[in-house]
Structures are given as structure tokens and as C-alpha cells.
Design a protein around this motif. Structure first.
Motif, mmCIF file in Angstrom:
data_model
loop_
_atom_site.group_PDB
_atom_site.id
_atom_site.type_symbol
_atom_site.label_atom_id
_atom_site.label_comp_id
_atom_site.label_asym_id
_atom_site.label_seq_id
_atom_site.Cartn_x
_atom_site.Cartn_y
_atom_site.Cartn_z
ATOM 1 N N ALA A 119 1.236 -0.130 -10.769
ATOM 2 C CA ALA A 119 1.303 -0.074 -9.310
ATOM 3 C C ALA A 119 0.068 -0.731 -8.696
ATOM 4 O O ALA A 119 0.172 -1.463 -7.705
ATOM 5 C CB ALA A 119 1.437 1.372 -8.838
ATOM 6 N N GLY A 163 1.808 9.146 -5.918
ATOM 7 C CA GLY A 163 2.277 10.503 -5.621
ATOM 8 C C GLY A 163 3.378 10.934 -6.564
ATOM 9 O O GLY A 163 3.389 12.073 -7.063
ATOM 10 N N ALA A 164 4.310 10.026 -6.842
ATOM 11 C CA ALA A 164 5.403 10.349 -7.760
ATOM 12 C C ALA A 164 4.885 10.606 -9.166
ATOM 13 O O ALA A 164 5.335 11.542 -9.847
ATOM 14 C CB ALA A 164 6.425 9.213 -7.770
ATOM 15 N N LEU A 191 0.992 4.042 -2.924
ATOM 16 C CA LEU A 191 0.716 5.464 -2.687
ATOM 17 C C LEU A 191 1.906 6.333 -3.060
ATOM 18 O O LEU A 191 1.749 7.421 -3.621
ATOM 19 C CB LEU A 191 0.314 5.688 -1.227
ATOM 20 C CG LEU A 191 -1.028 5.081 -0.821
ATOM 21 C CD1 LEU A 191 -1.267 5.263 0.674
ATOM 22 C CD2 LEU A 191 -2.164 5.682 -1.630
ATOM 23 N N ALA A 192 3.109 5.846 -2.775
ATOM 24 C CA ALA A 192 4.307 6.596 -3.167
ATOM 25 C C ALA A 192 4.395 6.682 -4.685
ATOM 26 O O ALA A 192 4.737 7.734 -5.239
ATOM 27 C CB ALA A 192 5.553 5.934 -2.589
ATOM 28 N N GLY A 193 4.064 5.582 -5.360
ATOM 29 C CA GLY A 193 4.085 5.576 -6.825
ATOM 30 C C GLY A 193 3.076 6.541 -7.414
ATOM 31 O O GLY A 193 3.374 7.294 -8.343
ATOM 32 N N ARG A 212 0.841 -1.211 0.000
ATOM 33 C CA ARG A 212 0.000 0.000 0.000
ATOM 34 C C ARG A 212 0.868 1.250 0.000
ATOM 35 O O ARG A 212 0.631 2.196 -0.751
ATOM 36 C CB ARG A 212 -0.913 -0.014 1.226
ATOM 37 C CG ARG A 212 -1.834 1.181 1.325
ATOM 38 C CD ARG A 212 -2.731 1.070 2.585
ATOM 39 N NE ARG A 212 -3.544 2.221 2.749
ATOM 40 C CZ ARG A 212 -3.153 3.373 3.313
ATOM 41 N NH1 ARG A 212 -1.935 3.491 3.769
ATOM 42 N NH2 ARG A 212 -3.980 4.392 3.417
ATOM 43 N N THR A 213 1.899 1.244 0.830
ATOM 44 C CA THR A 213 2.802 2.392 0.905
ATOM 45 C C THR A 213 3.509 2.598 -0.424
ATOM 46 O O THR A 213 3.618 3.731 -0.916
ATOM 47 C CB THR A 213 3.832 2.187 2.035
ATOM 48 O OG1 THR A 213 3.114 2.042 3.263
ATOM 49 C CG2 THR A 213 4.783 3.360 2.146
ATOM 50 N N ALA A 214 3.975 1.501 -1.023
ATOM 51 C CA ALA A 214 4.646 1.598 -2.329
ATOM 52 C C ALA A 214 3.695 2.131 -3.388
ATOM 53 O O ALA A 214 4.074 2.972 -4.218
ATOM 54 C CB ALA A 214 5.189 0.230 -2.737
#
Length: 126
Positions: free
Chosen positions: A66, A21-22, A17-19, A13-15
């Protein structure tokens, strides 16, 4: 086992969301960059639009990848029976959404037809 599954799901989930966002940040900066080049005359407006469309599609593809990664991570933590139940639930939700979309599409198309009544007078029907 549940702690490991939760840890994997949280990391995925964190990966994800980071993806996302990026990708969003990159798309925003790319749009600014394209606009700057257009203003400077280094790109025509049409070239800028084409480049922006291409970059937007690449961003969508990255988000889709993602999402697939997160879904695979979630499915990996499930038993075969849980995966089957999850797939059944997803199919039902998709079916419900398709039915709703069909209803909405049908409701927006109102056709008025003039029908001649038995007594020769015309009446409007929907």
C-alpha cells in the motif's frame, strides 16, 4: 492539472489509510481467532504463535504494498525534476537517520580500558 494531481494524491492517501486500517483490523481479529483456537485446544500454542507470526508478516507485506502504491501515485503527479529533488531529499533524510543511528549505537557502548600511565600507575579511560 493541480486539481487532478491533488485528487489522485488524496484518493491514493485514502486508499492507503483504508488498507492500513483493514490490515490492523484483520490482524487484531486474527489474533483473537488464534487465541480462541488455542483455548479450545484446536491449535497448540506453538502452532498459534507460528500462525500469528505468518499473518503478521502478511499484514506487513500488505502495508508495504500500500505504501508503494501511494508513493507511486505521488511520484506520478511530479515532473522529472521534482521526482529527482524528492529522491535527493529522501536520500539525505536516510543518510541523516543512518548517521544518527550510528551515533546512538556508539554512545550506548561504553568501554573502559585500563591504561598504564608513564609513571606506572594505572588509570581508567573511556
Amino acid at each position: 492539472m493541480a486539481d487532478i494531481a491533488n485528487g489522485i494524491a488524496e484518493a491514493a492517501r485514502t486508499a492507503f489509510l483504508a488498507g492500513v486500517g483493514a490490515v490492523a483490523f484483520g490482524a487484531e481479529k486474527t489474533t483473537e481467532f488464534v487465541d480462541t483456537l488455542v483455548k479450545k485446544g484446536e491449535l497448540t500454542v506453538d502452532q498459534g504463535k507460528d500462525l500469528n507470526r505468518e499473518l503478521t508478516q502478511k499484514a506487513k507485506d500488505t502495508v508495504n504494498e500500500a505504501q508503494d502504491t501511494v508513493l507511486r501515485a505521488r511520484l506520478a503527479t511530479m515532473s522529472p525534476a521534482e521526482r529527482e529533488a524528492f529522491a535527493d531529499r529522501a536520500r539525505q533524510i536516510a543518510s541523516d537517520m543512518n548517521a544518527k543511528a550510528s551515533e546512538d549505537a556508539g554512545a550506548t557502548v561504553g568501554v573502559e580500558v585500563e591504561v598504564e600511565a608513564e609513571d606506572g600507575d594505572a588509570e581508567a579511560t573511556e
